[in-house]
Design an enzyme around this catalytic site. Structure first.
Site, PDB file in Angstrom:
ATOM      1  N   GLY A  26      43.385  80.179  -3.658  1.00 14.23           N
ATOM      2  CA  GLY A  26      42.127  80.374  -3.321  1.00 14.23           C
ATOM      3  C   GLY A  26      41.113  80.560  -4.531  1.00 14.23           C
ATOM      4  N   HIS A  27      40.914  79.299  -5.114  1.00 14.07           N
ATOM      5  CA  HIS A  27      40.241  79.171  -6.309  1.00 14.07           C
ATOM      6  C   HIS A  27      38.802  78.774  -6.184  1.00 14.07           C
ATOM      7  CE1 HIS A  27      40.755  74.868  -5.385  1.00 14.07           C
ATOM      8  NE2 HIS A  27      39.730  74.728  -6.244  1.00 14.07           N
ATOM      9  N   GLY A  29      37.077  80.905  -3.934  1.00 11.96           N
ATOM     10  CA  GLY A  29      36.320  81.930  -3.585  1.00 11.96           C
ATOM     11  C   GLY A  29      35.886  83.045  -4.722  1.00 11.96           C
ATOM     12  N   LEU A  30      35.052  83.989  -4.376  1.00 10.08           N
ATOM     13  CA  LEU A  30      34.756  84.862  -5.281  1.00 10.08           C
ATOM     14  C   LEU A  30      35.687  85.385  -6.388  1.00 10.08           C
ATOM     15  CD1 LEU A  30      32.313  86.938  -6.244  1.00 10.08           C
ATOM     16  CD2 LEU A  30      33.239  88.612  -4.729  1.00 10.08           C
ATOM     17  N   GLY A  32      39.011  84.159  -6.867  1.00  8.93           N
ATOM     18  CA  GLY A  32      39.827  82.945  -7.490  1.00  8.93           C
ATOM     19  C   GLY A  32      39.018  82.054  -8.553  1.00  8.93           C
ATOM     20  N   SER A 123      42.869  94.819  -1.429  1.00  7.17           N
ATOM     21  CA  SER A 123      41.679  95.484  -1.354  1.00  7.17           C
ATOM     22  C   SER A 123      41.491  96.863  -1.106  1.00  7.17           C
ATOM     23  CB  SER A 123      40.928  94.803   0.028  1.00  7.17           C
ATOM     24  OG  SER A 123      39.804  95.600   0.456  1.00  7.17           O
ATOM     25  N   SER A 124      40.555  97.664  -1.595  1.00  5.91           N
ATOM     26  CA  SER A 124      40.568  99.199  -1.325  1.00  5.91           C
ATOM     27  C   SER A 124      40.501  99.545  -0.057  1.00  5.91           C
ATOM     28  CB  SER A 124      39.333  99.570  -2.170  1.00  5.91           C
ATOM     29  OG  SER A 124      37.984  99.221  -1.483  1.00  5.91           O
ATOM     30  N   CYS A 125      40.339  98.739   1.147  1.00  4.76           N
ATOM     31  CA  CYS A 125      40.343  98.931   2.396  1.00  4.76           C
ATOM     32  C   CYS A 125      41.893  99.382   3.005  1.00  4.76           C
ATOM     33  CB  CYS A 125      39.754  97.966   3.245  1.00  4.76           C
ATOM     34  SG  CYS A 125      40.868  96.587   3.668  1.00  4.76           S
ATOM     35  N   TYR A 152      42.445  93.533   9.015  1.00  3.58           N
ATOM     36  CA  TYR A 152      42.813  92.977   7.370  1.00  3.58           C
ATOM     37  C   TYR A 152      43.604  93.995   6.658  1.00  3.58           C
ATOM     38  CZ  TYR A 152      41.180  91.496   2.853  1.00  3.58           C
ATOM     39  OH  TYR A 152      41.040  90.977   1.581  1.00  3.58           O
ATOM     40  N   LYS A 156      47.231  93.283   4.353  1.00  3.17           N
ATOM     41  CA  LYS A 156      47.349  93.543   2.862  1.00  3.17           C
ATOM     42  C   LYS A 156      48.353  94.554   2.486  1.00  3.17           C
ATOM     43  CE  LYS A 156      44.385  90.612   1.336  1.00  3.17           C
ATOM     44  NZ  LYS A 156      44.868  89.448   0.548  1.00  3.17           N
ATOM     45  N   ASN A 181      35.348  97.241  -4.553  1.00  2.00           N
ATOM     46  CA  ASN A 181      33.886  96.369  -4.053  1.00  2.00           C
ATOM     47  C   ASN A 181      33.664  95.545  -5.179  1.00  2.00           C
ATOM     48  OD1 ASN A 181      33.707  97.836  -1.527  1.00  2.00           O
ATOM     49  ND2 ASN A 181      32.617  99.425  -2.945  1.00  2.00           N
ATOM     50  N   LEU A 182      33.623  94.329  -5.098  1.00  4.65           N
ATOM     51  CA  LEU A 182      33.453  93.292  -6.175  1.00  4.65           C
ATOM     52  C   LEU A 182      31.990  92.679  -5.830  1.00  4.65           C
ATOM     53  CD1 LEU A 182      36.892  91.524  -5.997  1.00  4.65           C
ATOM     54  CD2 LEU A 182      36.181  93.121  -7.907  1.00  4.65           C
ATOM     55  N   HIS A 195      27.888  91.482   1.959  1.00  6.86           N
ATOM     56  CA  HIS A 195      28.495  92.942   1.485  1.00  6.86           C
ATOM     57  C   HIS A 195      26.895  93.425   1.158  1.00  6.86           C
ATOM     58  CE1 HIS A 195      32.751  91.574   1.482  1.00  6.86           C
ATOM     59  NE2 HIS A 195      32.643  92.709   2.313  1.00  6.86           N
ATOM     60  N   ASP A 285      24.724 106.089   7.628  1.00  2.00           N
ATOM     61  CA  ASP A 285      24.915 106.006   6.232  1.00  2.00           C
ATOM     62  C   ASP A 285      26.428 105.429   5.753  1.00  2.00           C
ATOM     63  OD1 ASP A 285      22.927 106.756   4.408  1.00  2.00           O
ATOM     64  OD2 ASP A 285      23.142 108.985   4.754  1.00  2.00           O
TER      65      ASP A 285
END
Length: 328
Positions: A26-27, A29-30, A32, A123-125, A152, A156, A181-182, A195, A285
């Protein structure tokens, strides 16, 4: 009796192996791409990179052939099918199926071909919708997930458990990191499915370019969120590869909370938009607070280095050079 969690495995050799072959899945992506930049900055010279057209990670036979011929020493698994709420709701089969395929193929082939160490990124999800705040690693599987991205998240969680299972059964050094969150360069600035942070940046930029009087943002601005610059995550990944060989997954966050209102004001300042910021309180919210407990990683000796203000400035510079200019 032997330590079945594999925590007796030694760490600390990764940084000494600058010529070892490292496969970063995944190099582009954000995440990778940031890991590749960090490894290159640290002097690693033997990175193995494949685009999706060169290697389909959902194909078991292709992945097996790749590992058999390339024989990487280390693997960082940053490849995933990702998307927002709308995408998760529209393509649930893809989000669970594709991610399970990628993980299963890469983890199993890495083990079969004697990879020395693997880092799986989630991921934090993965955490329950009503997890305690800040969220500790121990909150995993203690309650129901957020329904909007459970497909998803389930994939994970399976990846974490797969790494743990291979450690238990095969004494194989597979570890997992769970980022918050990145944001940063190579983020998705698409107007519909990005996002909150890149979406705000794009909206303020376009408002500035069009001399608009105001920008309207959904909600009250009161929810608290945590953001980590992707270059900090990459730094943490290299640290974990070198220093951590434990059974449990590790949270990777900034430990700094900011309200959506504070974030919007900061993005507005960085972009240089001089108009008004208006909050549409008739819109929802979302979750009032979402913060990772990063004490485990801090106790190992790693802390983030990039402040939100500096990170936003760097990200906006990248956005101007790589998104705005390319459209012109």
């Amino acid at each position: 009796m032997a330590d079945t969690t594999g925590s007796e495995m030694k760490s600390g050799s990764f940084m000494l192996e600058k010529f070892a072959k490292i496969f970063v899945a995944g190099h582009r992506g954000l995440v990778g791409s940031a890991i590749v930049r960090k490894l290159q900055d640290q002097g690693f010279t033997n990175l193995v990179l494949r685009t999706h057209s060169e290697l389909d990670l959902t194909s078991q036979s292709d992945v097996e052939s790749f590992f058999a011929s390339e024989k990487p020493v280390y693997v960082i698994l940053a490849a995933a099918k990702v998307g927002g709420i709308h995408a998760n709701n529209t393509y649930p089969a893809d989000f669970i199926g594709v991610n399970l395929q990628i993980q299963t193929n890469v983890i199993h082939s890495a083990y079969k071909n004697d990879v020395k160490k693997l880092l799986f990124l989630g991921s934090s999800c993965i955490y329950p919708k009503f997890a305690p705040q800040p969220i500790p690693e121990s909150a995993l599987l203690t309650g129901p997930l957020e329904p909007t991205n459970e497909w998803y998240a389930i994939a994970k969680i399976a990846g974490i458990k797969m790494c743990q299972a291979y450690r238990l059964q095969h004494q194989w050094d597979a570890i997992s990191g769970m980022p918050t969150n990145l944001y940063g360069q190579n983020d998705n600035f698409h107007p519909e499915n990005s996002h909150v942070l890149p979406a705000l940046m794009r909206r303020f930029h376009e408002a500035k370019a069009n001399n608009a009087d105001e920008v309207v943002v959904w909600g009250s601005g009161s929810p608290l969120r945590e953001f980590l610059h992707v270059d900090d995550l990459a730094d943490a990944c290299v640290f974990l590869m070198d220093q951590y060989s434990g059974f449990e997954h590790v949270n990777v966050g900034s430990g700094v909370e900011v309200t959506i209102k504070e974030l919007a004001e900061l993005v507005k300042e960085v972009v240089g938009f001089k108009g008004k910021l208006v909050w549409d309180c008739t819109k929802p919210d979302g979750t009032p607070r979402k913060l990772m407990d990063n004490s485990k990683l801090a106790s190992l000796g790693w802390t983030p280095k990039i402040s939100l203000k500096d990170g936003l400035s760097q990200t906006y510079e990248w956005y101007l050079e790589n998104v705005v200019q390319q459209k012109q």
